[in-house]
Motif scaffolding. Structure first.
Motif, short mmCIF file in Angstrom:
data_model
loop_
_atom_site.label_atom_id
_atom_site.label_comp_id
_atom_site.label_asym_id
_atom_site.label_seq_id
_atom_site.Cartn_x
_atom_site.Cartn_y
_atom_site.Cartn_z
N THR A 265 4.69 6.01 3.43
CA THR A 265 4.01 6.32 2.24
C THR A 265 3.39 7.46 2.30
O THR A 265 2.95 7.97 3.24
N PHE A 266 2.86 8.22 1.40
CA PHE A 266 2.23 9.46 1.49
C PHE A 266 1.66 9.44 -0.07
O PHE A 266 1.78 9.02 -0.81
N THR A 267 0.44 10.56 0.16
CA THR A 267 -0.23 10.91 -1.12
C THR A 267 0.04 12.46 -1.31
O THR A 267 0.21 13.17 -0.31
N ILE A 268 0.02 12.77 -2.51
CA ILE A 268 0.40 14.10 -2.81
C ILE A 268 -0.92 14.68 -3.81
O ILE A 268 -1.47 13.82 -4.45
N ARG A 269 -1.35 15.91 -3.31
CA ARG A 269 -2.29 16.54 -3.77
C ARG A 269 -1.92 17.98 -4.03
O ARG A 269 -1.36 18.50 -3.18
N ARG A 270 -2.02 18.48 -5.26
CA ARG A 270 -1.78 19.78 -5.71
C ARG A 270 -0.39 20.09 -5.31
O ARG A 270 0.15 21.20 -4.71
N ARG A 271 0.62 19.28 -5.61
CA ARG A 271 1.97 19.24 -5.74
C ARG A 271 2.62 19.61 -4.38
O ARG A 271 3.66 19.83 -3.95
N ALA A 272 1.73 19.03 -3.25
CA ALA A 272 2.02 19.07 -1.75
C ALA A 272 1.57 17.53 -1.11
O ALA A 272 0.88 16.84 -1.55
N ILE A 273 2.46 17.26 -0.22
CA ILE A 273 2.30 16.16 0.45
C ILE A 273 0.86 16.30 1.27
O ILE A 273 0.86 17.49 2.07
N GLU A 274 -0.15 15.51 1.18
CA GLU A 274 -1.43 15.60 1.91
C GLU A 274 -1.45 14.47 3.18
O GLU A 274 -2.10 15.22 4.21
N ARG A 275 -1.08 13.45 2.89
CA ARG A 275 -1.04 12.54 3.96
C ARG A 275 0.21 11.75 4.10
O ARG A 275 0.74 11.37 3.15
N LEU A 276 0.50 11.56 5.44
CA LEU A 276 1.65 10.59 5.64
C LEU A 276 1.15 9.15 6.27
O LEU A 276 0.15 9.19 7.30
N TRP A 277 1.78 8.23 5.96
CA TRP A 277 1.60 6.71 6.64
C TRP A 277 2.63 6.07 7.03
O TRP A 277 3.67 6.01 6.17
N PHE A 278 3.28 6.01 8.29
CA PHE A 278 4.35 5.04 8.76
C PHE A 278 3.83 3.81 9.37
O PHE A 278 3.15 3.57 10.26
N VAL A 279 4.05 2.78 8.32
CA VAL A 279 3.81 1.38 9.02
C VAL A 279 5.10 0.36 9.36
O VAL A 279 5.99 0.47 8.90
N VAL A 280 4.73 0.04 10.89
CA VAL A 280 5.90 -0.64 11.60
C VAL A 280 5.37 -1.84 12.07
O VAL A 280 6.23 -2.57 12.58
N ASP A 281 3.99 -2.18 11.84
CA ASP A 281 3.54 -3.53 12.07
C ASP A 281 4.09 -4.76 11.40
O ASP A 281 3.83 -4.78 9.93
N PRO A 282 4.97 -5.70 11.96
CA PRO A 282 5.59 -6.72 11.26
C PRO A 282 4.79 -7.67 10.38
O PRO A 282 4.84 -7.99 9.23
N SER A 283 3.34 -7.68 10.75
CA SER A 283 2.33 -8.55 9.87
C SER A 283 2.03 -7.69 8.85
O SER A 283 1.59 -8.22 7.74
N LYS A 284 2.12 -6.55 8.89
CA LYS A 284 1.69 -5.86 7.63
C LYS A 284 3.03 -5.84 6.64
O LYS A 284 2.76 -5.19 5.64
N LEU A 285 4.01 -5.83 7.30
CA LEU A 285 5.35 -5.79 6.36
C LEU A 285 5.79 -7.21 5.77
O LEU A 285 6.93 -7.11 5.20
N ALA A 286 5.00 -7.94 6.04
CA ALA A 286 5.51 -9.55 5.47
C ALA A 286 5.72 -9.56 4.27
O ALA A 286 6.66 -10.11 3.90
N THR A 287 4.78 -8.94 3.42
CA THR A 287 5.14 -8.88 2.00
C THR A 287 6.33 -8.32 1.60
O THR A 287 6.86 -8.66 0.53
#
Length: 58
Positions: free
Chosen positions: A32-54
């Protein structure tokens, strides 16, 4: 993560644009990422199975 047979799809993740990575019909990663001023500002890559449970509920 991106092994043969992996599928990448566009998704909404917590209200932000993102991608899911599936292997054998299970989500194994979420980008997932956030966009600011039409550019990607931050990226998060989650691979923890407990956080992917949903994403893997039947």
């Amino acid at each position: 993560m991106l092994q043969p047979g992996a599928e990448v799809a566009v998704a909404s993740v917590n209200g932000n644009p993102g991608l899911t990575v599936r292997v054998d019909d299970r989500v194994v990663g979420v980008l997932t990422f956030t966009i600011r001023r039409r550019a990607i500002e931050r990226l998060w890559f989650v691979v923890d199975p407990s956080k992917l449970a949903t994403f893997n509920r039947s």
